[in-house]
Motif scaffolding. Structure first.
Motif, PDB file in Angstrom:
ATOM      1  N   LEU A 190       0.829  -1.191   0.000  1.00 55.27           N
ATOM      2  CA  LEU A 190       0.000   0.000   0.000  1.00 55.27           C
ATOM      3  C   LEU A 190       0.866   1.243   0.000  1.00 55.27           C
ATOM      4  O   LEU A 190       1.818   1.350   0.774  1.00 55.27           O
ATOM      5  CB  LEU A 190      -0.936   0.010   1.212  1.00 55.27           C
ATOM      6  N   ILE A 191       0.516   2.182  -0.882  1.00 50.03           N
ATOM      7  CA  ILE A 191       1.200   3.481  -0.926  1.00 50.03           C
ATOM      8  C   ILE A 191       0.208   4.556  -0.511  1.00 50.03           C
ATOM      9  O   ILE A 191      -0.848   4.704  -1.126  1.00 50.03           O
ATOM     10  CB  ILE A 191       1.739   3.785  -2.335  1.00 50.03           C
ATOM     11  N   ILE A 241      -2.821   2.086  -4.364  1.00 50.93           N
ATOM     12  CA  ILE A 241      -2.318   3.460  -4.316  1.00 50.93           C
ATOM     13  C   ILE A 241      -3.405   4.340  -3.707  1.00 50.93           C
ATOM     14  O   ILE A 241      -4.394   4.689  -4.353  1.00 50.93           O
ATOM     15  CB  ILE A 241      -1.926   3.952  -5.717  1.00 50.93           C
ATOM     16  N   ALA A 242      -3.224   4.695  -2.436  1.00 53.45           N
ATOM     17  CA  ALA A 242      -4.177   5.527  -1.703  1.00 53.45           C
ATOM     18  C   ALA A 242      -3.553   6.868  -1.337  1.00 53.45           C
ATOM     19  O   ALA A 242      -3.968   7.514  -0.379  1.00 53.45           O
ATOM     20  CB  ALA A 242      -4.656   4.806  -0.452  1.00 53.45           C
ATOM     21  N   ALA A 243      -2.570   7.270  -2.114  1.00 54.79           N
ATOM     22  CA  ALA A 243      -1.875   8.534  -1.882  1.00 54.79           C
ATOM     23  C   ALA A 243      -2.689   9.696  -2.456  1.00 54.79           C
ATOM     24  O   ALA A 243      -3.746   9.504  -3.051  1.00 54.79           O
ATOM     25  CB  ALA A 243      -0.486   8.480  -2.523  1.00 54.79           C
ATOM     26  N   GLU A 301      -2.124  13.863  -6.856  1.00 52.85           N
ATOM     27  CA  GLU A 301      -0.986  14.200  -7.712  1.00 52.85           C
ATOM     28  C   GLU A 301       0.033  13.065  -7.797  1.00 52.85           C
ATOM     29  O   GLU A 301       0.849  13.015  -8.721  1.00 52.85           O
ATOM     30  CB  GLU A 301      -0.305  15.486  -7.238  1.00 52.85           C
ATOM     31  N   ALA A 302      -0.029  12.130  -6.846  1.00 55.73           N
ATOM     32  CA  ALA A 302       0.886  10.983  -6.863  1.00 55.73           C
ATOM     33  C   ALA A 302       0.331   9.805  -7.646  1.00 55.73           C
ATOM     34  O   ALA A 302       1.054   8.841  -7.915  1.00 55.73           O
ATOM     35  CB  ALA A 302       1.198  10.550  -5.427  1.00 55.73           C
ATOM     36  N   HIS A 303      -0.938   9.858  -8.031  1.00 55.95           N
ATOM     37  CA  HIS A 303      -1.578   8.698  -8.646  1.00 55.95           C
ATOM     38  C   HIS A 303      -0.878   8.250  -9.928  1.00 55.95           C
ATOM     39  O   HIS A 303      -0.524   7.081 -10.080  1.00 55.95           O
ATOM     40  CB  HIS A 303      -3.051   9.000  -8.939  1.00 55.95           C
ATOM     41  N   ALA A 304      -0.708   9.168 -10.872  1.00 52.28           N
ATOM     42  CA  ALA A 304      -0.122   8.787 -12.157  1.00 52.28           C
ATOM     43  C   ALA A 304       1.322   8.306 -12.013  1.00 52.28           C
ATOM     44  O   ALA A 304       1.677   7.245 -12.549  1.00 52.28           O
ATOM     45  CB  ALA A 304      -0.228   9.934 -13.159  1.00 52.28           C
ATOM     46  N   PRO A 305       2.200   9.039 -11.302  1.00 54.27           N
ATOM     47  CA  PRO A 305       3.579   8.541 -11.167  1.00 54.27           C
ATOM     48  C   PRO A 305       3.662   7.162 -10.519  1.00 54.27           C
ATOM     49  O   PRO A 305       4.452   6.315 -10.953  1.00 54.27           O
ATOM     50  CB  PRO A 305       4.247   9.607 -10.290  1.00 54.27           C
ATOM     51  N   MET A 306       2.869   6.928  -9.495  1.00 52.82           N
ATOM     52  CA  MET A 306       2.925   5.631  -8.809  1.00 52.82           C
ATOM     53  C   MET A 306       2.365   4.518  -9.697  1.00 52.82           C
ATOM     54  O   MET A 306       2.889   3.404  -9.725  1.00 52.82           O
ATOM     55  CB  MET A 306       2.150   5.686  -7.493  1.00 52.82           C
ATOM     56  N   ALA A 307       1.278   4.805 -10.420  1.00 49.59           N
ATOM     57  CA  ALA A 307       0.697   3.794 -11.302  1.00 49.59           C
ATOM     58  C   ALA A 307       1.652   3.460 -12.453  1.00 49.59           C
ATOM     59  O   ALA A 307       1.763   2.295 -12.864  1.00 49.59           O
ATOM     60  CB  ALA A 307      -0.644   4.281 -11.843  1.00 49.59           C
ATOM     61  N   ARG A 308       2.328   4.454 -12.984  1.00 44.26           N
ATOM     62  CA  ARG A 308       3.312   4.197 -14.038  1.00 44.26           C
ATOM     63  C   ARG A 308       4.448   3.313 -13.513  1.00 44.26           C
ATOM     64  O   ARG A 308       4.909   2.385 -14.193  1.00 44.26           O
ATOM     65  CB  ARG A 308       3.871   5.519 -14.570  1.00 44.26           C
ATOM     66  N   MET A 319      -4.494  -1.099  -8.012  1.00 46.82           N
ATOM     67  CA  MET A 319      -5.740  -0.599  -7.430  1.00 46.82           C
ATOM     68  C   MET A 319      -5.479   0.866  -7.103  1.00 46.82           C
ATOM     69  O   MET A 319      -4.597   1.176  -6.291  1.00 46.82           O
ATOM     70  CB  MET A 319      -6.112  -1.370  -6.168  1.00 46.82           C
ATOM     71  N   LEU A 320      -6.223   1.768  -7.743  1.00 52.25           N
ATOM     72  CA  LEU A 320      -5.930   3.194  -7.641  1.00 52.25           C
ATOM     73  C   LEU A 320      -7.106   3.942  -7.047  1.00 52.25           C
ATOM     74  O   LEU A 320      -8.219   3.894  -7.572  1.00 52.25           O
ATOM     75  CB  LEU A 320      -5.602   3.760  -9.034  1.00 52.25           C
ATOM     76  N   GLN A 321      -6.860   4.657  -5.962  1.00 53.15           N
ATOM     77  CA  GLN A 321      -7.902   5.454  -5.313  1.00 53.15           C
ATOM     78  C   GLN A 321      -8.447   6.503  -6.286  1.00 53.15           C
ATOM     79  O   GLN A 321      -7.708   7.066  -7.087  1.00 53.15           O
ATOM     80  CB  GLN A 321      -7.314   6.130  -4.073  1.00 53.15           C
TER      81      GLN A 321
END
Length: 350
Positions: free
Chosen positions: A26-27, A88-90, A93-100, A110-112
């Motif tokens: 989990l992030i 990714i529950a950050a 603005e962190a969603h795209a970088p972490m998903a990439r 799994m993206l919030q």
């Protein structure tokens, strides 16, 4: 229309779940992560690591859930590996970088919600990830128990064909408090810098529910208001939408409404060709059949259920290869609907 699909997912046998214990990292260890981690634990997942730029937050969650590995650097987390899923529950603005980063390491996502800050960013992310890994958006409102009751009744044909729908939310979370900042600012300080608030942050859920119930929708008109002082984003909104076969849908809300609880409550009315469903806060019933149909939901006591349901649906989809109800392509449509509200209201989306 989609109402039956979620019901079908919930009915799939537990045997369809992944045989091997899924390993998840989990992030983002803020407020909402508690419900995510409870859901993973309930689903029998092995939570192998947690990560947050604020290491103290990560260590707190790790201690609560007996997680051995703690990180404050996502790159180090992915480099060490040892998991097939990342939640990714950050912050958005962190969603795209972490998903990439996850896609580059072959880790399912799994993206919030919301997927990204703009549709353009979300489209670029979806294109980048492609089909390298499975990718689901954690859009949980349609899985909340009172909304699930509405979906079930519509799927069972209790009110016939949908003809009209109206949804609203009311809360006092941005109302002034003597000696304190407003409740929602205390709970979500980032709202002080968000130029888009109610529709982007909260009513995106309601738009997603309306899409789930009524199928494709188009925004006809929208107006946004600012009742709270000193905040850049809107706290009040009214929207007019249309769907297939002349369907008219309205959505409105305010989180600066004195007298209401700080956390908003919802009201939904769905008019069909044979009957009308009303969901008023925690009560759901068919008009004229109240004594036979009324259901009351303990919203706080059952709040965890929608998180559990989303995680279960994700694991089932991974196990049998079925499409996620709220996969990245479906969620793009919700984002497009949300962004079109701002366009209709004359607000520039950047």
């Amino acid at each position: 229309m989609l109402p039956a699909s979620g019901i079908m997912v919930m009915a799939i046998s537990e045997a369809a779940m992944i045989d091997a214990k899924p390993r998840v990292a989990l992030i983002g260890c803020g407020l909402i992560s508690l419900y995510h981690l409870r859901a993973w634990a309930s689903a029998g997942a092995d939570i192998v690591a947690v990560c947050d730029l604020d290491r103290e937050k990560a260590e707190k969650r790790a201690a609560e859930f007996n997680v051995a590995r703690v990180y404050d650097d996502p790159a180090a987390l992915f480099a060490d590996g040892g998991f097939e899923i990342v939640d990714i529950a950050a912050s958005v603005e962190a969603h795209a970088p972490m998903a990439r980063m996850a896609a580059d390491h072959g880790v399912h996502i799994m993206l919030q919600k919301p997927m990204c800050e703009t549709v353009a960013e979300a489209e670029a992310l979806v294109a980048y990830v492609g089909t390298r890994v499975r990718f689901m958006v954690h859009e949980n409102y349609r899985y909340r128990p009172h909304y699930m009751t509405v979906r079930k009744w519509i799927a069972e044909g209790l009110i016939g064909q949908l003809r009209h729908a109206a949804i609203s939310c009311r809360g006092s979370g941005l109302c002034p408090r003597e000696g304190k900042v407003p409740f929602l600012i205390e709970r979500q300080p980032y709202l002080t810098r968000f130029r888009r608030n109610l529709v982007f942050e909260t009513m995106i859920h309601h738009l997603d529910v309306l899409r789930c119930l009524a199928g494709p929708l188009r925004v006809v008109a929208a107006r946004l208001g600012h009742l709270a002082d000193g905040l850049p984003g809107e706290d009040t909104a009214a929207m007019l939408l249309e769907g297939r076969n002349g369907l008219i849908v309205t959505a409105d809300g305010s989180i600066c409404a004195p007298g209401y609880p700080p956390l908003h409550g919802d009201r939904l009315e769905v008019i069909g060709s044979k009957g009308t469903i009303i969901m008023d806060l925690n009560r759901v019933f068919i008009v004229g059949q109240e004594s036979e149909t009324i259901e009351e939901v303990d919203l706080l006591g059952r709040y965890q259920e929608c998180f559990d349901a989303v995680i279960k649906a994700f694991l089932i989809g991974l196990a049998d290869g079925s499409q996620f109800e709220t996969d990245r392509l479906d969620n793009l449509e919700t984002l497009r609907l949300m962004e079109s509200v701002y366009h209709a209201a004359g607000v520039e989306v950047v």
